[in-house]
Design a protein around this motif. Structure first.
Motif, PDB file in Angstrom:
ATOM      1  N   GLN A 466       0.819  -1.215   0.000  1.00  8.90           N
ATOM      2  CA  GLN A 466       0.000   0.000   0.000  1.00  8.90           C
ATOM      3  C   GLN A 466       0.849   1.260   0.000  1.00  8.90           C
ATOM      4  OE1 GLN A 466      -3.652   0.384   2.284  1.00  8.90           O
ATOM      5  NE2 GLN A 466      -3.195  -1.568   3.238  1.00  8.90           N
ATOM      6  N   LEU A 467       2.135   1.127   0.329  1.00  8.04           N
ATOM      7  CA  LEU A 467       2.966   2.308   0.503  1.00  8.04           C
ATOM      8  C   LEU A 467       3.559   2.758  -0.812  1.00  8.04           C
ATOM      9  CD1 LEU A 467       4.876   1.345   3.768  1.00  8.04           C
ATOM     10  CD2 LEU A 467       2.763   2.663   3.525  1.00  8.04           C
ATOM     11  N   ALA A 564      -7.969  -5.790  10.672  1.00  9.27           N
ATOM     12  CA  ALA A 564      -7.635  -6.837   9.705  1.00  9.27           C
ATOM     13  C   ALA A 564      -7.767  -6.354   8.264  1.00  9.27           C
ATOM     14  CB  ALA A 564      -8.522  -8.059   9.932  1.00  9.27           C
ATOM     15  N   THR A 565      -8.551  -5.316   8.062  1.00  9.21           N
ATOM     16  CA  THR A 565      -8.754  -4.791   6.705  1.00  9.21           C
ATOM     17  C   THR A 565      -8.474  -3.292   6.670  1.00  9.21           C
ATOM     18  OG1 THR A 565     -11.112  -4.438   7.139  1.00  9.21           O
ATOM     19  CG2 THR A 565     -10.460  -6.564   6.176  1.00  9.21           C
ATOM     20  N   ASP A 803      -9.865  -6.915  -1.270  1.00  7.52           N
ATOM     21  CA  ASP A 803     -10.493  -5.606  -1.409  1.00  7.52           C
ATOM     22  C   ASP A 803      -9.562  -4.471  -0.989  1.00  7.52           C
ATOM     23  OD1 ASP A 803     -10.533  -6.505   1.178  1.00  7.52           O
ATOM     24  OD2 ASP A 803     -12.410  -5.488   1.683  1.00  7.52           O
ATOM     25  N   GLN A 804      -8.588  -4.770  -0.106  1.00 11.21           N
ATOM     26  CA  GLN A 804      -7.643  -3.750   0.321  1.00 11.21           C
ATOM     27  C   GLN A 804      -6.301  -3.874  -0.392  1.00 11.21           C
ATOM     28  OE1 GLN A 804      -8.385  -1.269   2.364  1.00 11.21           O
ATOM     29  NE2 GLN A 804     -10.486  -2.036   2.591  1.00 11.21           N
TER      30      GLN A 804
END
Length: 885
Positions: A466-467, A564-565, A803-804
């Motif tokens: 994500q980074l 968790a998400t 989804d994430q």
């Protein structure tokens, strides 16, 4: 001898600690005669000087104060006097008296078998020797001859080699063998309080000179006296040893706590493994878990670092170490002592459930300009102190690190990590002192620190997909000014007032989703009044007030989402302006010597917190019993309270309804001192923790009726118990050292969950420190530590959240595994060269000398499929040089 003592040794001794009854008076072991001022001899004036001074727990004399002095001219046979003493500003009696008394050495006073400082009155009578009688006149002579006048034609000053301090009380002999004769001609003088000596009417020619004083190598030389001229010299005398352990290094202060240990003296700069930092020596005492590398945290007796109090001169300070924890925020040059209390501290301290670290700055009393310069691979520093008048002195210092530049040079070719100006630390100190009289003392301390750290990871997605940015930046600093006024009108009353103001700043940004800025404006006032009600009872009444205004700006992932998400892009913003927090605490404490053997210290402290508007009442009691001169026991029990951290009270990231955290602390200790320089100390302790704050997964209804995450609550309890052993060999026959061992277990039990190890638990903490003073000003020191690894929660795998578009760690039981046992051997070698006006020292310090691969933590890749050890420092040699003038 030119003076007489009024009263017996130790007459009128008062326990300088404010503590219990003196059971053994000090005994004078070494006395130095006062030098009669030459001007007073010339004018036939005698003097009386009344003083007070403190005899320390090691028998040295400090804090010499003149309380009264007077002079009286001798009446001549014809009824006249040679001078009107009212027209002479100062004959030098006070200076001579202070110089002599400062060199006295005593067998220290004792209270319950423990050496304690005492304050004693003392009177020096300067009694004139008989007046010189004129030689018998020749019968053929008349009385019309003109009298001759003595003329000083050889004079000098004695100074200590390496420090330039003046040397009083030295014997200077000048002699020669006349031509054609066998009998020597010689004269003798004693240096006065300013180190000066003089000879009158010496015949022209070459004279041999010998200057001697105990503890110094003698000076032997020749000087030529020329007719009609004044020969003036300065001699530098070298001390027999420049041993830094001449002062007390590790000792115990007045009894108020079961385990209170004081680190003091220049020797603290030479302990291996501490990089010359006296505050870092706290890690070499029982009760302190090893500081995780780079954090500067102090876990004391199984408590979190935030649960302990950090003070400078009794004033709260946010942190004690620079970024990287290599050095503390003040250099060794300004530190007088470090007070460390692992638990059961007195009512003077509050707002903490762990331990106490209180750094005391040095008193300014320079006889001339003194300074210190140091340069090493880590940093460079300078410090200078200057006497303005007899009552006023100032000092200042500055230090800056070179770690960032060295790190850049070392890692410049590593493409995975780019380091920019990191870590860089700097600090400054400006002190002032004003002592208009023995009853009044004003000191001002102005000091501060600033650190900056910036790391750039070339592949941020190695940590998380994500980074997009791998930047981590931190800037932290503080400034403090402390005004301290001490008033001592009599032996029965002392008042100390402190007023302080400071600014704390913290800015932190991590990756592309976290930003934090904090500015605190802190004002604090302390006042402690001590009443010596009787020889057996003293009472301290005090007030400790703190006002804190905070400005906070925070951007962080929304805490009200499923961990968790968690989505890094789902952030919230908090902006708080001028949040005021008042913390007010009156307290009272007594020190009661019930019998020669039993001493009690009951105390009561009240703390009011405007955030979260709660009041605590904390009773405390300590006791000591002396069985024999060698054996004593002590015990303590008390209630300790601390407020929630500001972030725990925040409505978004914490809980506005959380309350105070509390602990009940108990301890029992015994001390055995078979020899004056050898002691054995063991302490058993138990802490019961309740109402402690921890994370909560529950959801609660806010004032708007919405259900939000509770975040934190007061539903955690805990137990901390164990044993501390401290064996101390103070400096004797060129050796000193100590051994420390802590056996400890720290547990936490969140509501509805099983008991688990605390993250800072370290079961076994063992260490040895030893130093030996070698000939020719060489010194060798070693330190060896073996410490249980810290607990950690293992990661057993990762689950991909489509989804994430990220992986979530799957963890095992909380704190169910430990890192590998930590072990490290450090060595330090020092050499000092002594010149007339300065000293030069060089040192080599090797951290982790056998390159043990110690593990600080575990790191994982983005999907938790791979892990690697985060290693501590490898072998690290540090060289440096220091100049003292």
């Amino acid at each position: 001898s030119g003076w007489a003592q009024d009263g017996s040794e130790g007459s009128g001794a008062q326990d300088g600690s404010g503590g219990g009854q003196i059971t053994k008076l000090p005994v004078l072991k070494k006395e130095v005669p006062a030098t009669y001022p030459s001007a007073a001899l010339r004018d036939r004036v005698r003097g009386t000087v009344r003083l007070e001074f403190t005899i320390t727990a090691t028998g040295a004399v400090t804090d010499v104060r003149v309380t009264e002095s007077s002079t009286q001219a001798e009446v001549q046979p014809d009824g006249s006097v040679l001078t009107d003493t009212s027209t002479v500003v100062d004959y030098g009696f006070e200076t001579a008296a202070r110089a002599a008394v400062s060199q006295f050495r005593f067998e220290p006073a004792e209270a319950g078998g423990t050496p304690v400082p005492v304050t004693v009155p003392y009177t020096l009578e300067f009694t004139l020797p008989p007046a010189p009688q004129p030689a018998p006149s020749d019968p053929g002579e008349t009385d019309t001859a003109t009298p001759t006048l003595s003329v000083v034609n050889f004079r000098g000053t004695l100074r200590e080699r390496g420090t330039r301090s003046r040397i009083p009380g030295a014997v200077v002999t000048i002699f020669r063998i006349d031509e054609g004769g066998s009998e020597p001609t010689g004269f003798e003088a004693v240096s006065d309080g300013e180190g000066r000596f003089a000879f009158y009417d010496l015949e022209p020619g070459v004279w041999k000179v010998l200057a001697e004083k105990d503890g110094y190598y003698p000076v032997r030389t020749e000087e030529r006296v020329v007719a009609g001229q004044l020969t003036e010299v300065t001699y530098f005398m070298e001390r027999g040893t420049y041993n830094p352990y001449d002062v007390e290094v590790v000792g115990e202060r007045v009894f108020k706590e079961v385990s209170r240990r004081t680190l003091s003296g220049a020797a603290l700069e030479r302990v291996p493994g501490t990089l010359g930092d006296p505050i870092a020596n706290v890690e070499n005492l029982p009760g302190v878990a090893r500081t995780p590398f780079g954090t500067g945290a102090l876990p004391i007796r199984g408590s979190a670092p935030a649960d302990s109090g950090i003070f400078f001169e009794g004033i709260e300070t946010p942190f004690v170490f620079h970024v990287g924890a290599l050095k503390s925020v003040v250099p060794a040059e300004v530190v007088e002592s470090v007070e460390f209390i692992p638990g059961n501290f007195s009512a003077y301290y509050g707002r903490a459930t762990g331990g106490i670290l209180d750094v005391q700055f040095k008193d300014l009393a320079p006889d001339q300009v003194h300074g210190q310069l140091q340069l090493s691979l880590l940093d460079g520093s300078g410090f200078v102190e200057v006497p303005i008048t007899d009552e006023v002195a100032i000092a200042g210092g500055f230090r800056r690190s070179f770690v960032g530049e060295i790190a850049q040079a070392a890692l410049g070719d590593d493409e995975s990590v780019e380091i920019t100006a990191a870590p860089v630390y700097q600090d400054y100190q400006v002190f002032g002192s004003y002592r208009p009289s023995p009853s009044h003392s004003l000191q001002v301390f102005f000091f501060g620190s600033r650190d900056r750290l910036e790391l750039l990871n070339a592949d941020a997605q190695e940590a998380s997909i994500q980074l997009t940015s791998g930047s981590v930046q931190q800037e932290i600093g503080f400034n403090r000014v402390i005004a301290q006024y001490r008033y001592t009108p009599s032996e029965r009353f002392t008042n100390e007032l402190q007023v302080a103001f400071g600014v704390d700043e913290l800015a932190f940004a991590a990756f592309d989703f976290l930003e934090f800025d904090l500015t605190n404006y802190q004002g604090q006032i302390r006042n402690n009044s001590r009443f010596q009600i009787s020889d057996a009872l003293s009472l301290d009444v005090g007030f400790d007030g703190l006002a804190l205004t905070s400005n906070v700006f925070l951007v962080a992932p929304d805490p009200d989402q499923d961990p968790a998400t968690a989505d890094f892009d789902d952030t919230v913003e908090v902006d708080v302006d001028n949040r005021l927090d008042l913390q007010l605490a009156p307290y009272i404490e007594a020190n009661w010597q019930i019998t020669d053997r039993l001493e009690l210290v009951p105390g009561l402290r009240f703390d009011y917190y405007s955030q979260p508007q709660l009041l605590s009442v904390d009773p405390r009691l300590s006791a000591r019993y002396r069985f024999t001169d060698q054996w004593s026991a002590s015990a303590g029990v008390g209630l300790y309270t601390q407020p929630p951290l500001p972030q725990q009270l925040d409505a978004t990231f914490g809980n506005e309804n959380v309350g105070l955290e509390r602990s009940v602390q108990t301890s029992l200790g015994a001390t055995y001192r078979p020899l004056p320089f050898l002691s054995f100390d063991v302490t058993f302790f138990y802490k019961r923790l309740f109402d402690f704050i921890s994370e909560s997964d529950d959801r609660i209804q806010n004032d708007e009726g919405e259900f939000v995450s509770e975040n934190v609550d007061n539903n955690t309890t805990g137990n901390v118990y164990g044993m501390e052993v401290f064996i101390r060999h103070e400096f004797n026959k060129n050796f000193r050292g100590w051994m420390f061992y802590t056996l400890s277990r720290s547990e936490r039990t969140p509501e509805g969950e099983p008991t688990q190890l605390f993250a800072f638990d370290q079961t076994h903490i063992f260490g040895l420190v030893a130093s030996y003073q070698l000939p020719q000003n060489w010194e060798l020191g070693v330190r060896w530590r073996v410490i249980s690894g810290s607990p950690f929660t293992p990661v057993v795998g990762g689950i991909y959240q489509e989804d994430q578009d990220t992986y979530v760690a799957v963890t095992g039981e909380a704190n169910s595994q430990r890192l590998a046992t930590f072990n490290q051997f450090d060595i330090r070698l020092d050499k000092r060269w002594v010149f007339d006006a300065l000293q030069v020292s060089a040192f080599l310090q090797v951290i982790n000398a056998y390159n043990a691969p110690n593990v600080e933590g575990i790191s994982y890749n983005f999907d938790f499929s791979e892990s690697s050890d985060v290693r501590s420092l490898p072998i690290l040699p540090i060289v440096g040089v220091e100049v003292v003038f």
